[in-house]
Scaffold this active site. Structure first.
Site, PDB file in Angstrom:
ATOM      1  N   GLU A   1     -98.478  29.763 -24.546  1.00 17.88           N
ATOM      2  CA  GLU A   1     -98.383  28.713 -23.515  1.00 17.88           C
ATOM      3  C   GLU A   1     -97.465  29.278 -22.449  1.00 17.88           C
ATOM      4  O   GLU A   1     -96.262  29.412 -22.674  1.00 17.88           O
ATOM      5  CB  GLU A   1     -97.779  27.432 -24.098  1.00 17.88           C
ATOM      6  CG  GLU A   1     -98.585  26.817 -25.227  1.00 17.88           C
ATOM      7  CD  GLU A   1     -99.540  25.732 -24.743  1.00 17.88           C
ATOM      8  OE1 GLU A   1     -99.580  25.458 -23.534  1.00 17.88           O
ATOM      9  OE2 GLU A   1    -100.236  25.181 -25.595  1.00 17.88           O
TER      10      GLU A   1
ATOM     11  N   ARG B   1    -109.609  18.854 -17.725  1.00 21.49           N
ATOM     12  CA  ARG B   1    -109.269  19.837 -18.770  1.00 21.49           C
ATOM     13  C   ARG B   1    -110.368  20.008 -19.815  1.00 21.49           C
ATOM     14  O   ARG B   1    -110.248  20.804 -20.732  1.00 21.49           O
ATOM     15  CB  ARG B   1    -107.968  19.458 -19.471  1.00 21.49           C
ATOM     16  CG  ARG B   1    -108.009  18.152 -20.199  1.00 21.49           C
ATOM     17  CD  ARG B   1    -106.726  17.890 -20.973  1.00 21.49           C
ATOM     18  NE  ARG B   1    -106.908  18.090 -22.399  1.00 21.49           N
ATOM     19  CZ  ARG B   1    -106.005  18.653 -23.194  1.00 21.49           C
ATOM     20  NH1 ARG B   1    -104.867  19.092 -22.718  1.00 21.49           N
ATOM     21  NH2 ARG B   1    -106.225  18.776 -24.474  1.00 21.49           N
TER      22      ARG B   1
ATOM     23  N   HIS C   1    -102.882  29.914 -22.809  1.00 23.97           N
ATOM     24  CA  HIS C   1    -102.869  28.603 -22.160  1.00 23.97           C
ATOM     25  C   HIS C   1    -101.625  28.537 -21.267  1.00 23.97           C
ATOM     26  O   HIS C   1    -100.785  29.410 -21.279  1.00 23.97           O
ATOM     27  CB  HIS C   1    -102.704  27.472 -23.184  1.00 23.97           C
ATOM     28  CG  HIS C   1    -103.704  27.458 -24.289  1.00 23.97           C
ATOM     29  ND1 HIS C   1    -104.395  26.332 -24.636  1.00 23.97           N
ATOM     30  CD2 HIS C   1    -104.125  28.419 -25.152  1.00 23.97           C
ATOM     31  CE1 HIS C   1    -105.193  26.593 -25.653  1.00 23.97           C
ATOM     32  NE2 HIS C   1    -105.047  27.852 -25.988  1.00 23.97           N
ATOM     33  N   SER C   2    -101.497  27.436 -20.528  1.00 23.14           N
ATOM     34  CA  SER C   2    -100.218  27.119 -19.915  1.00 23.14           C
ATOM     35  C   SER C   2    -100.068  25.609 -20.069  1.00 23.14           C
ATOM     36  O   SER C   2    -101.051  24.924 -20.332  1.00 23.14           O
ATOM     37  CB  SER C   2    -100.214  27.497 -18.445  1.00 23.14           C
ATOM     38  OG  SER C   2    -100.992  26.586 -17.700  1.00 23.14           O
ATOM     39  N   TYR C   3     -98.986  25.020 -19.823  1.00 22.19           N
ATOM     40  CA  TYR C   3     -97.691  25.609 -19.610  1.00 22.19           C
ATOM     41  C   TYR C   3     -96.771  25.011 -20.667  1.00 22.19           C
ATOM     42  O   TYR C   3     -97.057  23.938 -21.150  1.00 22.19           O
ATOM     43  CB  TYR C   3     -97.180  25.265 -18.189  1.00 22.19           C
ATOM     44  CG  TYR C   3     -96.733  23.825 -18.031  1.00 22.19           C
ATOM     45  CD1 TYR C   3     -95.377  23.518 -17.894  1.00 22.19           C
ATOM     46  CD2 TYR C   3     -97.641  22.775 -18.057  1.00 22.19           C
ATOM     47  CE1 TYR C   3     -94.960  22.202 -17.751  1.00 22.19           C
ATOM     48  CE2 TYR C   3     -97.221  21.465 -17.929  1.00 22.19           C
ATOM     49  CZ  TYR C   3     -95.885  21.190 -17.776  1.00 22.19           C
ATOM     50  OH  TYR C   3     -95.465  19.892 -17.654  1.00 22.19           O
TER      51      TYR C   3
ATOM     52  N   TYR D   1     -97.117  19.430 -32.028  1.00 28.31           N
ATOM     53  CA  TYR D   1     -97.499  18.259 -32.817  1.00 28.31           C
ATOM     54  C   TYR D   1     -98.762  18.622 -33.594  1.00 28.31           C
ATOM     55  O   TYR D   1     -99.401  19.630 -33.289  1.00 28.31           O
ATOM     56  CB  TYR D   1     -97.756  17.029 -31.931  1.00 28.31           C
ATOM     57  CG  TYR D   1     -98.880  17.177 -30.929  1.00 28.31           C
ATOM     58  CD1 TYR D   1     -99.989  16.342 -30.966  1.00 28.31           C
ATOM     59  CD2 TYR D   1     -98.843  18.156 -29.933  1.00 28.31           C
ATOM     60  CE1 TYR D   1    -101.020  16.471 -30.048  1.00 28.31           C
ATOM     61  CE2 TYR D   1     -99.865  18.290 -29.016  1.00 28.31           C
ATOM     62  CZ  TYR D   1    -100.947  17.440 -29.068  1.00 28.31           C
ATOM     63  OH  TYR D   1    -101.970  17.585 -28.164  1.00 28.31           O
TER      64      TYR D   1
ATOM     65  N   HIS E   1    -108.479  25.182 -21.246  1.00 25.72           N
ATOM     66  CA  HIS E   1    -108.304  23.928 -20.507  1.00 25.72           C
ATOM     67  C   HIS E   1    -108.285  24.290 -19.027  1.00 25.72           C
ATOM     68  O   HIS E   1    -107.330  24.873 -18.536  1.00 25.72           O
ATOM     69  CB  HIS E   1    -107.006  23.231 -20.915  1.00 25.72           C
ATOM     70  CG  HIS E   1    -107.049  22.720 -22.309  1.00 25.72           C
ATOM     71  ND1 HIS E   1    -105.980  22.778 -23.171  1.00 25.72           N
ATOM     72  CD2 HIS E   1    -108.053  22.139 -23.007  1.00 25.72           C
ATOM     73  CE1 HIS E   1    -106.328  22.245 -24.336  1.00 25.72           C
ATOM     74  NE2 HIS E   1    -107.579  21.861 -24.262  1.00 25.72           N
ATOM     75  N   ALA E   2    -109.344  23.921 -18.335  1.00 27.99           N
ATOM     76  CA  ALA E   2    -109.632  24.471 -17.017  1.00 27.99           C
ATOM     77  C   ALA E   2    -108.504  24.365 -16.003  1.00 27.99           C
ATOM     78  O   ALA E   2    -108.308  25.256 -15.189  1.00 27.99           O
ATOM     79  CB  ALA E   2    -110.862  23.761 -16.475  1.00 27.99           C
ATOM     80  N   ARG E   3    -107.725  23.290 -16.055  1.00 27.77           N
ATOM     81  CA  ARG E   3    -106.765  23.050 -14.973  1.00 27.77           C
ATOM     82  C   ARG E   3    -105.590  24.015 -14.960  1.00 27.77           C
ATOM     83  O   ARG E   3    -104.798  24.024 -14.029  1.00 27.77           O
ATOM     84  CB  ARG E   3    -106.246  21.627 -15.067  1.00 27.77           C
ATOM     85  CG  ARG E   3    -105.474  21.324 -16.347  1.00 27.77           C
ATOM     86  CD  ARG E   3    -105.161  19.847 -16.418  1.00 27.77           C
ATOM     87  NE  ARG E   3    -104.491  19.465 -17.642  1.00 27.77           N
ATOM     88  CZ  ARG E   3    -104.162  18.207 -17.922  1.00 27.77           C
ATOM     89  NH1 ARG E   3    -104.453  17.246 -17.078  1.00 27.77           N
ATOM     90  NH2 ARG E   3    -103.560  17.916 -19.043  1.00 27.77           N
ATOM     91  N   GLU E   4    -105.496  24.834 -15.982  1.00 26.02           N
ATOM     92  CA  GLU E   4    -104.353  25.752 -16.102  1.00 26.02           C
ATOM     93  C   GLU E   4    -104.627  27.023 -15.316  1.00 26.02           C
ATOM     94  O   GLU E   4    -104.799  28.088 -15.878  1.00 26.02           O
ATOM     95  CB  GLU E   4    -104.153  26.088 -17.581  1.00 26.02           C
ATOM     96  CG  GLU E   4    -104.043  24.861 -18.459  1.00 26.02           C
ATOM     97  CD  GLU E   4    -104.196  25.171 -19.945  1.00 26.02           C
ATOM     98  OE1 GLU E   4    -104.725  26.240 -20.284  1.00 26.02           O
ATOM     99  OE2 GLU E   4    -103.788  24.337 -20.753  1.00 26.02           O
TER     100      GLU E   4
ATOM    101  N   ASN F   1    -110.472  22.689 -27.128  1.00 24.14           N
ATOM    102  CA  ASN F   1    -109.527  23.176 -28.141  1.00 24.14           C
ATOM    103  C   ASN F   1    -109.281  22.139 -29.239  1.00 24.14           C
ATOM    104  O   ASN F   1    -108.304  22.211 -29.970  1.00 24.14           O
ATOM    105  CB  ASN F   1    -108.200  23.620 -27.514  1.00 24.14           C
ATOM    106  CG  ASN F   1    -107.509  24.673 -28.366  1.00 24.14           C
ATOM    107  OD1 ASN F   1    -108.173  25.487 -29.021  1.00 24.14           O
ATOM    108  ND2 ASN F   1    -106.190  24.644 -28.402  1.00 24.14           N
ATOM    109  N   ARG F   2    -110.199  21.193 -29.354  1.00 25.54           N
ATOM    110  CA  ARG F   2    -110.226  20.288 -30.513  1.00 25.54           C
ATOM    111  C   ARG F   2    -111.594  20.376 -31.198  1.00 25.54           C
ATOM    112  O   ARG F   2    -111.908  19.580 -32.055  1.00 25.54           O
ATOM    113  CB  ARG F   2    -110.005  18.828 -30.069  1.00 25.54           C
ATOM    114  CG  ARG F   2    -108.699  18.556 -29.337  1.00 25.54           C
ATOM    115  CD  ARG F   2    -107.504  18.639 -30.292  1.00 25.54           C
ATOM    116  NE  ARG F   2    -106.262  18.279 -29.620  1.00 25.54           N
ATOM    117  CZ  ARG F   2    -105.562  19.074 -28.810  1.00 25.54           C
ATOM    118  NH1 ARG F   2    -105.989  20.314 -28.587  1.00 25.54           N
ATOM    119  NH2 ARG F   2    -104.451  18.661 -28.246  1.00 25.54           N
TER     120      ARG F   2
END
Lengths: 97, 305
Positions: B266, B123, B192-194, B244, B65-68, B140-141
């Site tokens: 994460e 993301r 990943h984060s966070y 989840y 997810h790019a924004r991380e 990631n889905r």
């Protein structure tokens, strides 16, 4: 370039699984354009949601009228992004030097 | 050359130049391999750490997810750490004398560039969704693990859009093809984060994996080691019980493929910044994460299967 002026990130503490369910329901309301940074799952773990400025009032009214405990994690997202951008430009200048 | 500032966020070009530099500086240990091309035509580079032939492999990827941003920064720091510690640190040396390590620093290069130039909170990938005004798929889905099940959206405008079919995204397919073709990947760690979680399968279903006890023990040992540096607290558990139910995730796919040691990290959050973690947090994050990663890879090294 997309801006986030006035957008806030709210940190919500759910007190029960009922409240978790209510927050999950909020996630399905596409028109609010909420960006769940940390998803509602467990009352022990806070939920972080980025809320666009134009929907802040509706979301806060919803949270307050349902007695959710929340705080503002980021007051103005654009301010933080601007600071981040400045920092990156400064770092790039340092590297060029 | 030693001049790169690991405590700062950088453009994709700078990251890619640094990836090349690491491969050049440690040419007897590290090679740069292109495993595919992103939707917008950017190369997808993996750093291969290897000291011999026919070794089992351990895969580590970052920043799906790019924004991380802290995630890619942590991976790059880790690449340098692995390269510079080989021959000096006994644990790293014995790991790389028995296993190859594949490190994908920027899993979603189009998203990374888009987050720098157009939308800091992006993301997804940047593929066109035919018939929709909205771009991109949540990578990631998009793995072939319970694809289309709960916890992923069928709406192209959603941030968790799963895509039209499993592996529709070239970025996902490139990794999946690489893992399938290699055939001897024994560990798969996705960073990943966070949220400060160390997650194990499953996410697409809420049942525990067959190796639940062992994976939980490894996870607890890893997070305990991680916490020893700055006291950062992690939660260990399955994706479904910890966050989840979410379908189409990478570690579910790898676990079902037979890669027992499949984990998702994460990374840290101080509780104030989320995806805007300041640059002062990069090195502490990388350093503590390394301690956790090291525990996992040591377990993989010492428990062949």
């Amino acid at each position: 370039e997309r801006t986030f002026i006035g957008d806030q990130v709210l940190r919500i503490k759910a007190k029960s699984y009922d409240e978790i369910n209510q927050l999950q329901a909020l996630e399905t309301l596409a028109h609010l354009q909420l960006d769940f940074w940390a998803e509602p799952h467990n009352p022990d773990i806070p939920v972080d949601i980025r809320v666009p400025f134009e929907n802040l009032q509706s979301v806060k009214v919803y949270l307050e009228s349902n007695n959710f405990e929340y705080s503002i994690m980021i007051e103005d997202l654009q301010k933080v992004i601007d600071e981040e951008k400045q920092e990156m430009e400064m770092n790039a200048r340092k590297e060029r030097n | 050359s030693g001049t790169f500032n690991y405590g700062a966020y950088h453009s994709l070009d700078t990251l890619y130049n640094t990836i090349s530099s690491i491969a050049q500086d440690y040419s007897s240990l590290v090679t740069r391999q292109q495993i595919g091309t992103s939707y917008e035509g950017r190369p997808i580079y993996v750093l291969k750490f290897s000291t011999g032939t026919n070794r089992p492999g351990i895969w580590v990827d970052a920043g799906i997810h790019a924004r991380e941003w802290v995630t890619q920064a942590t991976a790059l720091w880790t690449a340098h750490k692995l390269a510079s510690d080989y021959g000096k640190d006994a644990s790293v040396t014995s790991l790389l004398n028995s296993h190859d390590v594949f490190l994908l620093v920027v899993t979603n290069p189009d998203g990374y560039v888009y987050s720098h130039s157009a939308d800091r909170m992006w993301r997804k990938t940047r593929s066109v969704n035919s018939g929709s005004r909205c771009y991109g798929v949540d990578p990631n889905r998009n793995w072939d693990a319970g694809f289309g099940g709960p916890g992923a959206s069928s709406d192209p405008c959603s941030d968790t859009y799963r895509g039209p079919r499993a592996e529709s995204e070239v970025e996902v397919k490139a990794v999946a093809d690489f893992i399938r073709a290699h055939g001897r990947i024994k560990g798969f760690i996705s960073i990943h984060s966070y949220s400060q979680y160390l997650l194990i399968p499953y996410g697409y279903k809420c049942t525990n994996p067959a190796d639940y006890t062992e994976l939980m023990n490894v996870g607890r040992a890893a997070t305990s080691s991680l916490s020893s540096l700055y006291g950062t607290k992690y939660t260990v558990g399955t994706i479904c019980t910890t966050i989840y139910q979410s379908s189409g995730g990478s570690i579910d796919w790898t676990y079902d493929l037979g890669i027992k040691y499949s984990f998702a990290f994460e990374l840290r959050d101080t509780g104030r910044y989320g995806f805007l973690l300041p640059t002062t947090q990069i090195l502490p994050t990388a350093q503590e994460t390394w301690l956790g990663l090291k525990k996992i890879v040591e377990h993989i090294r010492d428990n062949p299967y």
